[in-house]
Design a protein around this motif. Sequence first.
Motif, PDB file in Angstrom:
ATOM      1  N   ASN A 112       0.888  -1.142   0.015  1.00  0.00           N
ATOM      2  CA  ASN A 112      -0.034  -0.084   0.109  1.00  0.00           C
ATOM      3  C   ASN A 112       0.903   1.227   0.049  1.00  0.00           C
ATOM      4  OD1 ASN A 112      -2.235  -1.480   0.101  1.00  0.00           O
ATOM      5  ND2 ASN A 112      -2.209  -1.575   2.371  1.00  0.00           N
ATOM      6  N   VAL A 113       0.625   2.227  -0.924  1.00  0.00           N
ATOM      7  CA  VAL A 113       1.289   3.215  -0.814  1.00  0.00           C
ATOM      8  C   VAL A 113       0.416   4.388  -0.754  1.00  0.00           C
ATOM      9  CG1 VAL A 113       2.698   5.036  -2.402  1.00  0.00           C
ATOM     10  CG2 VAL A 113       3.024   2.330  -2.576  1.00  0.00           C
ATOM     11  N   ASN A 114       0.579   5.397   0.291  1.00  0.00           N
ATOM     12  CA  ASN A 114      -0.055   6.642   0.596  1.00  0.00           C
ATOM     13  C   ASN A 114       0.454   7.777  -0.071  1.00  0.00           C
ATOM     14  OD1 ASN A 114      -1.643   4.691   2.256  1.00  0.00           O
ATOM     15  ND2 ASN A 114      -0.481   5.209   4.058  1.00  0.00           N
ATOM     16  N   ALA A 115      -0.343   8.048  -1.182  1.00  0.00           N
ATOM     17  CA  ALA A 115       0.113   9.403  -1.781  1.00  0.00           C
ATOM     18  C   ALA A 115      -0.551  10.588  -1.006  1.00  0.00           C
ATOM     19  CB  ALA A 115      -0.610   9.081  -3.510  1.00  0.00           C
ATOM     20  N   ALA A 116       0.244  11.436  -0.889  1.00  0.00           N
ATOM     21  CA  ALA A 116      -0.174  12.616  -0.075  1.00  0.00           C
ATOM     22  C   ALA A 116      -0.378  13.717  -1.263  1.00  0.00           C
ATOM     23  CB  ALA A 116       1.061  13.236   0.718  1.00  0.00           C
TER      24      ALA A 116
END
Length: 125
Positions: A112-116
């Motif tokens: 999971n990559v949390n893109a800000a």
Amino acid sequence: MRFNKWRKKRPLGGAIITILSGLMISWVPLNLYLSTFLPGSIAIIGLLFGGIITLIGIVSLFFPNASRILGVFTIFLSILSVIGALGGFLVGTLFGIIGGALLMAWRLAPANVNAAPPGDAQLTA
């Protein structure tokens, strides 16, 4: 907690069912040990296939990237084990097919990559 992290990176369900399948397939020739090792007996093939299937289950835990090809070999050897060991009274064959299918279907979930959202510093550049 560490076990759960390790378990999610391995095809644990398919590997355990494959190991059980190999043990069931090996059980029949081991109980017929008086005739298994006689010349001309095909029960030794069942012992060989059961051992290889058990080994495949163990290897799939240590090399999860190879689980797809190991699943194919598990299904193939499980079906062939009917010749030498009656497939562990066919229960071992069914477990082998299910375990091989689970090994083939397993894949590692993507991270999971949390893109800000872009900040003010990125907008002005």
